[in-house]
Design a protein around this motif. Sequence first.
Motif, mmCIF file in Angstrom:
data_model
loop_
_atom_site.group_PDB
_atom_site.id
_atom_site.type_symbol
_atom_site.label_atom_id
_atom_site.label_comp_id
_atom_site.label_asym_id
_atom_site.label_seq_id
_atom_site.Cartn_x
_atom_site.Cartn_y
_atom_site.Cartn_z
ATOM 1 N N PRO A 80 4.609 9.846 20.276
ATOM 2 C CA PRO A 80 3.416 9.645 19.449
ATOM 3 C C PRO A 80 2.920 10.959 18.853
ATOM 4 O O PRO A 80 2.896 11.991 19.525
ATOM 5 N N ILE A 81 2.545 10.908 17.569
ATOM 6 C CA ILE A 81 2.037 12.080 16.859
ATOM 7 C C ILE A 81 0.598 11.822 16.430
ATOM 8 O O ILE A 81 0.303 10.795 15.814
ATOM 9 N N ILE A 82 -0.287 12.751 16.778
ATOM 10 C CA ILE A 82 -1.674 12.701 16.306
ATOM 11 C C ILE A 82 -1.842 13.827 15.288
ATOM 12 O O ILE A 82 -1.714 15.003 15.635
ATOM 13 N N PHE A 83 -2.104 13.469 14.036
ATOM 14 C CA PHE A 83 -2.323 14.469 12.994
ATOM 15 C C PHE A 83 -3.746 15.007 13.071
ATOM 16 O O PHE A 83 -4.707 14.243 13.239
ATOM 17 N N LEU A 84 -3.875 16.327 12.935
ATOM 18 C CA LEU A 84 -5.183 16.975 12.863
ATOM 19 C C LEU A 84 -5.272 17.674 11.507
ATOM 20 O O LEU A 84 -4.358 18.394 11.122
ATOM 21 N N THR A 85 -6.360 17.470 10.789
ATOM 22 C CA THR A 85 -6.474 18.070 9.462
ATOM 23 C C THR A 85 -7.896 18.519 9.169
ATOM 24 O O THR A 85 -8.866 17.873 9.578
ATOM 25 N N ALA A 86 -8.013 19.634 8.441
ATOM 26 C CA ALA A 86 -9.327 20.137 8.030
ATOM 27 C C ALA A 86 -9.660 19.695 6.616
ATOM 28 O O ALA A 86 -10.721 20.005 6.100
ATOM 29 N N ILE A 87 -8.736 18.985 5.982
ATOM 30 C CA ILE A 87 -8.956 18.523 4.612
ATOM 31 C C ILE A 87 -8.991 17.010 4.591
ATOM 32 O O ILE A 87 -8.415 16.346 5.445
ATOM 33 N N ASN A 88 -9.667 16.481 3.610
ATOM 34 C CA ASN A 88 -9.775 15.028 3.478
ATOM 35 C C ASN A 88 -9.706 14.661 2.008
ATOM 36 O O ASN A 88 -10.647 14.899 1.260
ATOM 37 N N HIS A 89 -8.557 14.131 1.631
ATOM 38 C CA HIS A 89 -8.364 13.745 0.242
ATOM 39 C C HIS A 89 -8.481 12.237 0.058
ATOM 40 O O HIS A 89 -7.961 11.684 -0.903
ATOM 41 N N GLY A 90 -9.152 11.569 0.987
ATOM 42 C CA GLY A 90 -9.386 10.148 0.833
ATOM 43 C C GLY A 90 -8.320 9.292 1.490
ATOM 44 O O GLY A 90 -7.427 9.777 2.188
ATOM 45 N N PRO A 91 -8.391 7.965 1.270
ATOM 46 C CA PRO A 91 -7.497 7.001 1.921
ATOM 47 C C PRO A 91 -6.023 7.281 1.671
ATOM 48 O O PRO A 91 -5.188 7.064 2.554
ATOM 49 N N HIS A 92 -5.675 7.767 0.466
ATOM 50 C CA HIS A 92 -4.272 8.003 0.167
ATOM 51 C C HIS A 92 -3.696 9.079 1.089
ATOM 52 O O HIS A 92 -2.571 8.952 1.589
ATOM 53 N N HIS A 93 -4.465 10.131 1.328
ATOM 54 C CA HIS A 93 -4.012 11.214 2.195
ATOM 55 C C HIS A 93 -3.858 10.705 3.628
ATOM 56 O O HIS A 93 -2.891 11.047 4.323
ATOM 57 N N THR A 94 -4.807 9.884 4.074
ATOM 58 C CA THR A 94 -4.727 9.306 5.415
ATOM 59 C C THR A 94 -3.518 8.389 5.540
ATOM 60 O O THR A 94 -2.785 8.434 6.535
ATOM 61 N N PHE A 95 -3.294 7.572 4.511
ATOM 62 C CA PHE A 95 -2.154 6.655 4.533
ATOM 63 C C PHE A 95 -0.836 7.424 4.620
ATOM 64 O O PHE A 95 0.092 6.994 5.305
ATOM 65 N N ARG A 96 -0.778 8.575 3.961
ATOM 66 C CA ARG A 96 0.431 9.387 4.022
ATOM 67 C C ARG A 96 0.720 9.821 5.458
ATOM 68 O O ARG A 96 1.879 9.898 5.864
ATOM 69 N N GLY A 97 -0.341 10.098 6.214
ATOM 70 C CA GLY A 97 -0.163 10.476 7.609
ATOM 71 C C GLY A 97 0.438 9.354 8.427
ATOM 72 O O GLY A 97 1.373 9.562 9.210
ATOM 73 N N TYR A 98 -0.068 8.137 8.248
ATOM 74 C CA TYR A 98 0.479 6.997 8.980
ATOM 75 C C TYR A 98 1.891 6.676 8.515
ATOM 76 O O TYR A 98 2.752 6.291 9.312
ATOM 77 N N ALA A 99 2.148 6.836 7.227
ATOM 78 C CA ALA A 99 3.487 6.594 6.694
ATOM 79 C C ALA A 99 4.497 7.576 7.269
ATOM 80 O O ALA A 99 5.678 7.262 7.410
ATOM 81 N N ALA A 100 4.030 8.776 7.616
ATOM 82 C CA ALA A 100 4.910 9.792 8.205
ATOM 83 C C ALA A 100 5.186 9.518 9.676
ATOM 84 O O ALA A 100 5.976 10.220 10.301
#
Length: 226
Positions: A80-100
């Motif tokens: 399992p991978i938990i992404f940590l990010t200091a940036i927030n580019h909206g739902p598309h950016h979040t979806f990219r994390g789950y897609a990865a």
Amino acid sequence: MVQKAKILLVDDRPENLLALEAILSALDQTLVRASSGEEALKALLTDDFAVILLDVQMPGMDGFETAAHIKRRERTRDIPIIFLTAINHGPHHTFRGYAAGAVDYISKPFDPWVLRAKVSVFVELYMKNCQLREQAALLRLQLEGGGKATVGDGKEPASLLAELSARLAAVEEQAEALSKQLDDESADAAAVATAAHLERKLTGLRRALDALEPGTGSAPSVTSQN
């Protein structure tokens, strides 16, 4: 003595790694640092990890690319991978994390208690999976060696098989409760990703254990799934 689980912390900033270590030290597990995606992939070649905390924004190989490499390797694809990010580019950016392949996507600054609680769930699941695999493998060897031999503390295979099944049922119940909890506290995408990951691992364990039941043929090989 129960062996500690390893947690991989990946961030290019030493102060962030130090902060993560401070937050997760209470779990009393082995924390392994990696300051780049390349260093993380190297660590994954030799060690097994319960969970990976992966920074998204890193120079060179970023978190998304690192996750893609992790998921392509058979040895590491189920970690399992938990992404940590200091940036927030909206739902598309979040979806990219789950897609990865992430099971969760947390924006900084995050609540230390929430992060520790999420990581502890995956550590506990990892430890239970390790115990079940070891016991199932031992039972398989005993069955192949004669079928009526006792296992471990003197229990016969049928008795131990029932005990293993009961333990797995307890883990399955815990995973179901976790899915409901995440569904309440997180975005739908996070709940779906986490539930799918837990279900895949537990289904594999249940299939292997069911195959050991009398009358199902030869015992299965128990593979390592981290």
